[in-house]
Design a protein around this motif. Structure first.
Motif, PDB file in Angstrom:
ATOM      1  N   ILE A  65       0.848  -1.197   0.000  1.00 26.41           N
ATOM      2  CA  ILE A  65       0.000   0.000   0.000  1.00 26.41           C
ATOM      3  C   ILE A  65       0.878   1.241   0.000  1.00 26.41           C
ATOM      4  O   ILE A  65       1.523   1.574   1.005  1.00 26.41           O
ATOM      5  CB  ILE A  65      -0.929   0.007   1.232  1.00 26.41           C
ATOM      6  N   ASP A  66       0.929   1.924  -1.143  1.00 32.81           N
ATOM      7  CA  ASP A  66       1.660   3.189  -1.215  1.00 32.81           C
ATOM      8  C   ASP A  66       0.735   4.364  -1.528  1.00 32.81           C
ATOM      9  O   ASP A  66       1.177   5.506  -1.597  1.00 32.81           O
ATOM     10  CB  ASP A  66       2.798   3.117  -2.237  1.00 32.81           C
ATOM     11  N   SER A  67      -0.556   4.104  -1.693  1.00 33.01           N
ATOM     12  CA  SER A  67      -1.529   5.153  -1.953  1.00 33.01           C
ATOM     13  C   SER A  67      -1.761   5.986  -0.693  1.00 33.01           C
ATOM     14  O   SER A  67      -2.134   5.441   0.359  1.00 33.01           O
ATOM     15  CB  SER A  67      -2.861   4.544  -2.409  1.00 33.01           C
ATOM     16  N   VAL A  68      -1.555   7.289  -0.793  1.00 30.50           N
ATOM     17  CA  VAL A  68      -1.806   8.171   0.348  1.00 30.50           C
ATOM     18  C   VAL A  68      -3.293   8.172   0.693  1.00 30.50           C
ATOM     19  O   VAL A  68      -3.675   8.225   1.870  1.00 30.50           O
ATOM     20  CB  VAL A  68      -1.316   9.601   0.047  1.00 30.50           C
ATOM     21  N   GLU A  69      -4.138   8.073  -0.316  1.00 33.78           N
ATOM     22  CA  GLU A  69      -5.582   8.065  -0.079  1.00 33.78           C
ATOM     23  C   GLU A  69      -5.991   6.867   0.762  1.00 33.78           C
ATOM     24  O   GLU A  69      -6.748   6.996   1.737  1.00 33.78           O
ATOM     25  CB  GLU A  69      -6.328   8.051  -1.412  1.00 33.78           C
ATOM     26  N   VAL A  70      -5.500   5.684   0.399  1.00 37.34           N
ATOM     27  CA  VAL A  70      -5.832   4.483   1.160  1.00 37.34           C
ATOM     28  C   VAL A  70      -5.278   4.591   2.570  1.00 37.34           C
ATOM     29  O   VAL A  70      -5.966   4.282   3.557  1.00 37.34           O
ATOM     30  CB  VAL A  70      -5.294   3.220   0.453  1.00 37.34           C
ATOM     31  N   ARG A  71      -4.040   5.049   2.697  1.00 35.81           N
ATOM     32  CA  ARG A  71      -3.434   5.153   4.026  1.00 35.81           C
ATOM     33  C   ARG A  71      -4.169   6.160   4.904  1.00 35.81           C
ATOM     34  O   ARG A  71      -4.274   5.967   6.119  1.00 35.81           O
ATOM     35  CB  ARG A  71      -1.953   5.507   3.892  1.00 35.81           C
ATOM     36  N   GLN A  72      -4.680   7.227   4.306  1.00 37.26           N
ATOM     37  CA  GLN A  72      -5.449   8.199   5.089  1.00 37.26           C
ATOM     38  C   GLN A  72      -6.733   7.570   5.625  1.00 37.26           C
ATOM     39  O   GLN A  72      -7.125   7.831   6.770  1.00 37.26           O
ATOM     40  CB  GLN A  72      -5.780   9.420   4.229  1.00 37.26           C
ATOM     41  N   GLU A  73      -7.367   6.726   4.818  1.00 33.63           N
ATOM     42  CA  GLU A  73      -8.568   6.026   5.291  1.00 33.63           C
ATOM     43  C   GLU A  73      -8.229   5.114   6.463  1.00 33.63           C
ATOM     44  O   GLU A  73      -9.003   5.008   7.426  1.00 33.63           O
ATOM     45  CB  GLU A  73      -9.200   5.235   4.152  1.00 33.63           C
ATOM     46  N   VAL A  74      -7.088   4.443   6.374  1.00 32.44           N
ATOM     47  CA  VAL A  74      -6.663   3.573   7.475  1.00 32.44           C
ATOM     48  C   VAL A  74      -6.339   4.414   8.713  1.00 32.44           C
ATOM     49  O   VAL A  74      -6.693   4.050   9.846  1.00 32.44           O
ATOM     50  CB  VAL A  74      -5.455   2.721   7.051  1.00 32.44           C
TER      51      VAL A  74
END
Length: 235
Positions: A65-74
């Motif tokens: 996971i390198d997507s900032v969007e996905v990491r922000q959701e987490v």
């Protein structure tokens, strides 16, 4: 007593293995922005994939996971759950808890979720008939393999455990039978701390090993003069 064991690693290699075990840390605060080269990431994943698994079911998958969007959701999930966790403490303990940094989701250049496919291998997996959770145990071994290999490569790993697993599964769009066992933050670090961060900050101390070793049955401590306890105390 010295044993001539031809199957043992050379001394230098043994020292490297034990060093990785001793110096492995749960990293939250020391991440650098430098990306992990793909060839090194592949080595880490290969190490994880060579973990033992009951019935050789190999229940793990690896979501890079390198997507900032996905990491922000987490991170949003973490912040909600961390606030709930803080309510378990009061007074100075609550203040100490809130002062701890318990994740590096955005600071690390990469996140990795190691999942467990609870249906892999079919309904009858060799060795899993009695203890169904052996698929989860096996996946934990993959996590540890990756963690030790990462330490040898000079890469820090932090396990973010304060997450609602159902919400996490929804964010990552996991199939129904796939459980998000470990959400990890990976990256190069400015330093590896001399001791675990929770120990350094006074949250907990390492337990004494000699108090945790029993002989034959629970509660049967090692007797005075037992060579094993003497070695434990001198280590």
């Amino acid at each position: 007593m010295s044993i001539d064991n031809q199957n043992a690693f050379p001394e230098q290699e043994k020292r490297g293995l034990y060093r990785a075990i001793q110096e492995r840390r749960d990293v939250r605060s020391q991440f650098l922005p430098d990306p992990i080269p793909d060839e090194i990431l592949v080595r880490l994943l290969e190490a994880a994939h060579h973990a033992p698994s009951v019935g050789f079911m190999q229940p793990w998958d690896f979501l890079v996971i390198d997507s900032v969007e996905v990491r922000q959701e987490v991170l949003d999930i973490f912040e909600r759950e961390n606030e709930r966790a803080a309510e378990n403490y009061a007074g100075d303990r609550a203040q100490a808890y809130r002062s701890l940094k318990l994740q590096g989701i955005l600071e690390s250049p990469m996140n990795l979720c190691i999942t467990c496919d609870r249906s892999r291998g079919g309904p009858n997996v060799l060795g899993r008939n009695t203890i169904v959770e052996t698929d989860l145990f096996s996946t934990c071994l993959a996590v540890q393999n990756l963690w030790l290999a990462a330490r040898a490569e000079g890469i820090g790993v932090g396990w973010v455990s304060i997450l609602d697993q159902q919400e996490l599964a929804q964010v990552l769009k996991l199939p129904e039978d796939v459980y998000p066992l470990a959400y990890l933050c990976l990256g190069y670090v400015s330093e590896f701390l001399d001791q675990p961060e929770l120990q350094a900050k006074g949250w907990r101390s390492r337990l004494s090993l000699e108090e945790l070793v029993h002989r034959n049955r629970w509660g049967a401590g090692l007797a005075p003069g037992d060579e094993l306890i003497s070695l434990l105390q001198r280590r």
